[in-house]
Design a protein around this motif. Structure first.
Motif, PDB file in Angstrom:
ATOM      1  N   ASN A   9      24.732 -22.401 -40.296  1.00 14.55           N
ATOM      2  CA  ASN A   9      24.228 -22.098 -41.642  1.00 14.55           C
ATOM      3  C   ASN A   9      22.920 -22.860 -41.784  1.00 14.55           C
ATOM      4  O   ASN A   9      22.915 -24.087 -41.888  1.00 14.55           O
ATOM      5  CB  ASN A   9      25.241 -22.516 -42.713  1.00 14.55           C
ATOM      6  CG  ASN A   9      24.725 -22.270 -44.121  1.00 14.55           C
ATOM      7  OD1 ASN A   9      23.563 -22.520 -44.440  1.00 14.55           O
ATOM      8  ND2 ASN A   9      25.603 -21.800 -45.004  1.00 14.55           N
ATOM      9  N   GLN A  35      23.455 -18.120 -40.740  1.00 17.44           N
ATOM     10  CA  GLN A  35      23.881 -17.683 -42.063  1.00 17.44           C
ATOM     11  C   GLN A  35      23.011 -18.347 -43.138  1.00 17.44           C
ATOM     12  O   GLN A  35      22.327 -19.327 -42.868  1.00 17.44           O
ATOM     13  CB  GLN A  35      25.352 -18.041 -42.337  1.00 17.44           C
ATOM     14  CG  GLN A  35      26.343 -17.517 -41.319  1.00 17.44           C
ATOM     15  CD  GLN A  35      26.510 -18.473 -40.158  1.00 17.44           C
ATOM     16  OE1 GLN A  35      26.566 -19.694 -40.347  1.00 17.44           O
ATOM     17  NE2 GLN A  35      26.589 -17.948 -38.944  1.00 17.44           N
ATOM     18  N   TYR A 107      29.398 -14.770 -43.441  1.00 18.78           N
ATOM     19  CA  TYR A 107      29.110 -15.833 -44.395  1.00 18.78           C
ATOM     20  C   TYR A 107      30.004 -15.608 -45.613  1.00 18.78           C
ATOM     21  O   TYR A 107      29.695 -14.812 -46.491  1.00 18.78           O
ATOM     22  CB  TYR A 107      27.627 -15.815 -44.770  1.00 18.78           C
ATOM     23  CG  TYR A 107      27.215 -16.829 -45.814  1.00 18.78           C
ATOM     24  CD1 TYR A 107      27.755 -18.114 -45.828  1.00 18.78           C
ATOM     25  CD2 TYR A 107      26.277 -16.512 -46.794  1.00 18.78           C
ATOM     26  CE1 TYR A 107      27.380 -19.042 -46.776  1.00 18.78           C
ATOM     27  CE2 TYR A 107      25.884 -17.426 -47.745  1.00 18.78           C
ATOM     28  CZ  TYR A 107      26.439 -18.693 -47.745  1.00 18.78           C
ATOM     29  OH  TYR A 107      26.068 -19.604 -48.693  1.00 18.78           O
ATOM     30  N   ASP A 150      29.805 -19.395 -41.255  1.00 21.37           N
ATOM     31  CA  ASP A 150      30.190 -20.321 -42.314  1.00 21.37           C
ATOM     32  C   ASP A 150      31.272 -19.627 -43.124  1.00 21.37           C
ATOM     33  O   ASP A 150      30.982 -18.787 -43.973  1.00 21.37           O
ATOM     34  CB  ASP A 150      28.968 -20.651 -43.176  1.00 21.37           C
ATOM     35  CG  ASP A 150      29.316 -21.555 -44.350  1.00 21.37           C
ATOM     36  OD1 ASP A 150      30.483 -22.004 -44.436  1.00 21.37           O
ATOM     37  OD2 ASP A 150      28.427 -21.803 -45.190  1.00 21.37           O
ATOM     38  N   ASN A 152      33.301 -21.225 -45.047  1.00 18.41           N
ATOM     39  CA  ASN A 152      33.399 -21.990 -46.287  1.00 18.41           C
ATOM     40  C   ASN A 152      34.810 -22.467 -46.617  1.00 18.41           C
ATOM     41  O   ASN A 152      35.142 -22.675 -47.781  1.00 18.41           O
ATOM     42  CB  ASN A 152      32.813 -21.177 -47.454  1.00 18.41           C
ATOM     43  CG  ASN A 152      31.384 -21.604 -47.769  1.00 18.41           C
ATOM     44  OD1 ASN A 152      31.093 -22.796 -47.854  1.00 18.41           O
ATOM     45  ND2 ASN A 152      30.495 -20.639 -47.943  1.00 18.41           N
ATOM     46  N   SER A 171      37.179 -25.159 -51.069  1.00 23.24           N
ATOM     47  CA  SER A 171      36.980 -25.173 -49.613  1.00 23.24           C
ATOM     48  C   SER A 171      38.194 -25.730 -48.888  1.00 23.24           C
ATOM     49  O   SER A 171      38.330 -25.536 -47.678  1.00 23.24           O
ATOM     50  CB  SER A 171      35.731 -25.926 -49.147  1.00 23.24           C
ATOM     51  OG  SER A 171      35.926 -27.321 -49.170  1.00 23.24           O
ATOM     52  N   SER A 204      31.447 -30.100 -39.797  1.00 24.47           N
ATOM     53  CA  SER A 204      30.194 -29.386 -39.525  1.00 24.47           C
ATOM     54  C   SER A 204      29.289 -29.350 -40.752  1.00 24.47           C
ATOM     55  O   SER A 204      28.211 -28.753 -40.699  1.00 24.47           O
ATOM     56  CB  SER A 204      30.494 -27.947 -39.074  1.00 24.47           C
ATOM     57  OG  SER A 204      31.122 -27.211 -40.114  1.00 24.47           O
ATOM     58  N   TRP A 205      29.714 -29.977 -41.846  1.00 27.21           N
ATOM     59  CA  TRP A 205      28.956 -29.978 -43.105  1.00 27.21           C
ATOM     60  C   TRP A 205      29.106 -31.337 -43.785  1.00 27.21           C
ATOM     61  O   TRP A 205      30.203 -31.901 -43.817  1.00 27.21           O
ATOM     62  CB  TRP A 205      29.482 -28.879 -44.027  1.00 27.21           C
ATOM     63  CG  TRP A 205      28.887 -28.879 -45.412  1.00 27.21           C
ATOM     64  CD1 TRP A 205      27.786 -28.204 -45.837  1.00 27.21           C
ATOM     65  CD2 TRP A 205      29.387 -29.581 -46.571  1.00 27.21           C
ATOM     66  NE1 TRP A 205      27.551 -28.447 -47.186  1.00 27.21           N
ATOM     67  CE2 TRP A 205      28.526 -29.289 -47.649  1.00 27.21           C
ATOM     68  CE3 TRP A 205      30.469 -30.425 -46.787  1.00 27.21           C
ATOM     69  CZ2 TRP A 205      28.714 -29.813 -48.933  1.00 27.21           C
ATOM     70  CZ3 TRP A 205      30.655 -30.953 -48.063  1.00 27.21           C
ATOM     71  CH2 TRP A 205      29.789 -30.642 -49.113  1.00 27.21           C
ATOM     72  N   ASP A 223      32.375 -24.401 -40.591  1.00 28.17           N
ATOM     73  CA  ASP A 223      31.763 -23.438 -39.673  1.00 28.17           C
ATOM     74  C   ASP A 223      32.668 -23.233 -38.465  1.00 28.17           C
ATOM     75  O   ASP A 223      33.127 -24.207 -37.855  1.00 28.17           O
ATOM     76  CB  ASP A 223      30.385 -23.945 -39.258  1.00 28.17           C
ATOM     77  CG  ASP A 223      29.510 -24.227 -40.477  1.00 28.17           C
ATOM     78  OD1 ASP A 223      28.826 -23.308 -40.935  1.00 28.17           O
ATOM     79  OD2 ASP A 223      29.556 -25.372 -40.984  1.00 28.17           O
ATOM     80  N   HIS A 253      24.509 -28.114 -43.004  1.00 23.35           N
ATOM     81  CA  HIS A 253      25.423 -27.735 -41.923  1.00 23.35           C
ATOM     82  C   HIS A 253      24.787 -28.051 -40.578  1.00 23.35           C
ATOM     83  O   HIS A 253      23.560 -28.140 -40.470  1.00 23.35           O
ATOM     84  CB  HIS A 253      25.704 -26.224 -41.958  1.00 23.35           C
ATOM     85  CG  HIS A 253      26.434 -25.744 -43.162  1.00 23.35           C
ATOM     86  ND1 HIS A 253      27.745 -25.351 -43.131  1.00 23.35           N
ATOM     87  CD2 HIS A 253      26.011 -25.564 -44.442  1.00 23.35           C
ATOM     88  CE1 HIS A 253      28.114 -24.942 -44.341  1.00 23.35           C
ATOM     89  NE2 HIS A 253      27.075 -25.069 -45.146  1.00 23.35           N
TER      90      HIS A 253
END
Length: 262
Positions: A9, A35, A107, A150, A152, A171, A204-205, A223, A253
């Motif tokens: 992303n 994304q 996404y 992603d 989410n 999430s 990853s975020w 992700d 991300h």
């Protein structure tokens, strides 16, 4: 023929085209799925990516929001897109490699801040999107396919910095995790990242809100790289490029990689 695939992303491909080019030059993935490109297709800096050898590109875009693209060094044919939940958003595009593998770049909507569809339309849209992903997989029975993006949702307890504290945070809520699990099961999708890295915290975020994202380390694994069961055994060498979060003006991300011997 082995090939390496990455998903990222990018949070504006035009703003961060330099980061994309750096990743392509340093890591040389055969396929990169992006994304949240936030750009009409005609304004994506495709010539710069082609100059690095990524001559095959399929993308769907819109001004300022959403947007997905697949950049490939290998011949890639556009395989269309799906508007899950009829949102009218550029959130999915597919491409087929010469070896017959279909790559789906998705996404999933973030879902807003309140995990209640009665008071938050965006949360309802997210659940509907996942439901239609499930129904599509049940109807189409995808084979020889890879789904990345992603999504989410951080489904596992060790996919978030604190399972207990995030149970009511969009999430990681049980209803989202259940919807994602149904979509995964319907397509016989195997989570390649967790097949390769089965234990331990993995993110990853990391939010922009943290003064020091690395020290706080309050991450989530949003992700994903999935593959249908018929080719899942060919996936290996998964890795999450955490250092990319520390690049100048980064996305929130980081890229997730996997290699497939197909």
């Amino acid at each position: 023929m082995p090939f390496t695939l990455a998903t990222w992303n990018i949070n504006s491909v035009r703003l961060r085209e330099g980061l994309v080019s750096r990743l392509l030059a340093e890591e040389l993935p055969d396929v990169l799925c992006l994304q949240e490109c936030k750009s009409p297709v005609e304004k994506i800096p495709l010539d710069r990516f082609r100059a690095l050898g990524y001559n095959w590109i399929v993308a769907r875009g819109q001004k300022g929001y959403n947007g997905v693209a697949i950049l490939s060094r290998l011949p890639l044919t556009d395989a269309g897109d799906r508007d899950f939940a009829a949102l009218g958003h550029a959130r999915h595009v597919a491409g087929v490699l010469e070896n017959g593998v279909t790559i789906h770049n998705c996404y999933v909507p973030a879902g807003g801040d309140v995990p209640d569809r009665e008071v938050n339309v965006k949360f309802g849209q997210k659940l509907d999107y996942l439901t239609e992903m499930r129904d599509w997989a049940r109807a189409e029975r995808p084979a020889k396919s890879i789904l990345v993006g992603d999504l989410n949702i951080a489904p596992r307890e060790d996919d978030v910095w604190s399972h207990k504290q995030l149970l009511k945070i969009v999430s990681h809520t049980p209803i989202e995790v259940a919807h994602l699990a149904e979509a995964q099961e319907a397509g016989t999708w195997v989570d390649i990242t967790r097949k390769d890295i089965p234990e331990g915290k993995l993110y990853s975020w990391w939010s922009y809100r943290a003064a020091d994202w690395n020290a706080a380390d309050k991450g989530r694994r949003l992700d994903h790289v999935w593959a249908t069961a018929d080719i899942a055994a060919a996936g290996h060498s998964s890795r999450v490029l955490r250092p990319v979060r520390g690049w100048e003006q980064p996305s929130d991300h980081v890229p997730v990689f996997a290699t497939f011997d197909l």
